[in-house]
Design an enzyme around this catalytic site. Sequence first.
Site, PDB file in Angstrom:
ATOM      1  CG  PHE A 153     -24.842  15.267  39.091  1.00 37.00           C
ATOM      2  CD1 PHE A 153     -25.660  14.237  39.551  1.00 37.00           C
ATOM      3  CD2 PHE A 153     -23.780  15.655  39.895  1.00 37.00           C
ATOM      4  CE1 PHE A 153     -25.434  13.624  40.776  1.00 37.00           C
ATOM      5  CE2 PHE A 153     -23.541  15.042  41.116  1.00 37.00           C
ATOM      6  CZ  PHE A 153     -24.379  14.026  41.562  1.00 37.00           C
ATOM      7  CE  LYS A 177     -20.920  24.117  33.464  1.00 34.35           C
ATOM      8  NZ  LYS A 177     -20.746  22.613  33.668  1.00 34.35           N
ATOM      9  CD  GLU A 180     -19.133  18.457  33.918  1.00 37.25           C
ATOM     10  OE1 GLU A 180     -18.309  18.124  34.795  1.00 37.25           O
ATOM     11  OE2 GLU A 180     -19.904  19.449  34.032  1.00 37.25           O
ATOM     12  CB  SER A 230     -20.120  20.907  46.245  1.00 41.27           C
ATOM     13  OG  SER A 230     -19.093  21.568  45.536  1.00 41.27           O
ATOM     14  CB  CYS A 285     -28.858  20.123  47.973  1.00 45.96           C
ATOM     15  SG  CYS A 285     -30.264  21.095  47.397  1.00 45.96           S
ATOM     16  CD  GLU A 386     -24.080  17.994  49.941  1.00 45.21           C
ATOM     17  OE1 GLU A 386     -25.263  18.246  49.662  1.00 45.21           O
ATOM     18  OE2 GLU A 386     -23.127  18.664  49.510  1.00 45.21           O
TER      19      GLU A 386
END
Length: 503
Positions: A153, A177, A180, A230, A285, A386
């Site tokens: 995201f 993909k 969402e 992740s 990240c 994280e």
Amino acid sequence: MTKTVNHWIGGKPVERAAGASGTYGSVTDPATGAVTTRVAFASVDEVDAAVAAAREAFATWGTSSLAKRTAILFKFRALLDANRDAIAERIVAEHGKVHSDALGEVARGLEIVDLACGITVQLKGELSTEVASRVDVASIRQPLGVVAGITPFNFPAMVPMWMFPLAIACGNTFVLKPSEKDPSAAMKIAELLSEAGLPDGVFNVLHGDKVAVDRLLEHPDVAAVSFVGSTPIARHIHATASANGKRVQALGGAKNHMLVLPDADLDAAADAAVSAAYGSAGERCMAISAVVAVGAIGDELVAKIKERAEQIKIGPGNDPASEMGPLITAAHRDKVASYVTGAAAEGCEVVLDGTGYTVEGHEDGHWIGLSLLDRVPTTAKAYQDEIFGPVLCVLRVDTYEEGVALMNASPFGNGTAIFTRDGGAARRFQLEIEAGMVGVNVPIPVPVGYHSFGGWKDSLFGDHHIYGNDGTHFYTRGKVVTTRWPDPSDAPAGVDLGFPRNH
């Protein structure tokens, strides 16, 4: 009125038929907390339809000329450039980051489109002649077929563009993909690719959750999977897709450290720490989430970071005055806040506490302020996990060697940085540190498009980094062709090729 985002399959948006299987998810505006969009979650049948469209398109796209592929990508690049603001607006509305950050994301994605436009050089083969009498050996690279990308995201435009431009330039077809949580940027990109003349089925978009992901990982017609997210999910993606015979590059999480030596320019280091820790609300990240201060500079460095952090203006992403926006969801905001509220009990000194922050007129938004934790022990959850939010930890060490040992003990190895005026120390650091990307007086060392992005240890699963030369190699496979041809003078009797027979 809530809009609906559907899948993009075979060159067009596909509305779900009444009574068809599949569910829907909700997308919120992080600045207000209001649900703005309903997004279709793909069923197994819808995943199969997208893969079938990509497989059918590969029959012609995979054998099309490089000139045709790059011509379409050049048109796409022009359209992408002209639509920067339109894509950025979608990112702001669904992710929450400020408009300037969203524009920067599109710009970094454009770098990889540029690389794909010049892919002809990377796809050149090699030829060795006369390796034996009249024997030549050639090496060529060919596309894999249908490949999939599963993206996070936090960069809904940039990370997909780390994948699909190179994939389709190499002759593959692509199923994306996206997250969402912010699906609209991917749909705008699909529209622009179609407008650029990309054949139907070469690029497809599926929205959804674990159902869609797991079907892509097991689908027999998907040859390779690229993932950014992740570490636990990256590990699952790598294990599952590999078990199904697929090539995988799965980029995981991070806990990026910045080592500050006693000779460093502390104003520059503090500026870097604030921008790297709190930019995009820490939802990246490559964020610096741990500053390691060496020697006696710790107090002065923390004071400078605090002074700068207190001046950051937090507000809606579409407000030009905002420097940081809200977090993506209320649940994520609450999770980030928990690391700060529990920090003191774990031995941390809470210098700034951003929990409980709100914005007047937008009280239902997913707001959190900037948090700064000092003298953080390595046993604290705020250090070990994280966080993916605007929380910066400062750790104290006495020596360079102690700092490097602390950093190398981390299970993550994505990015890291050192701030110093000493070239010898910087050179030693870049060789001794166990991370895939290193910055010297550069806090976020994301490589330019023609170098590859990727970490070490629990930050990467698979052998290939993303984009750059590694990207080209990931989306193609090598083939070696050995040939022997008789000399024309050896033609059978009665066949005259015009060559003398007594040479």
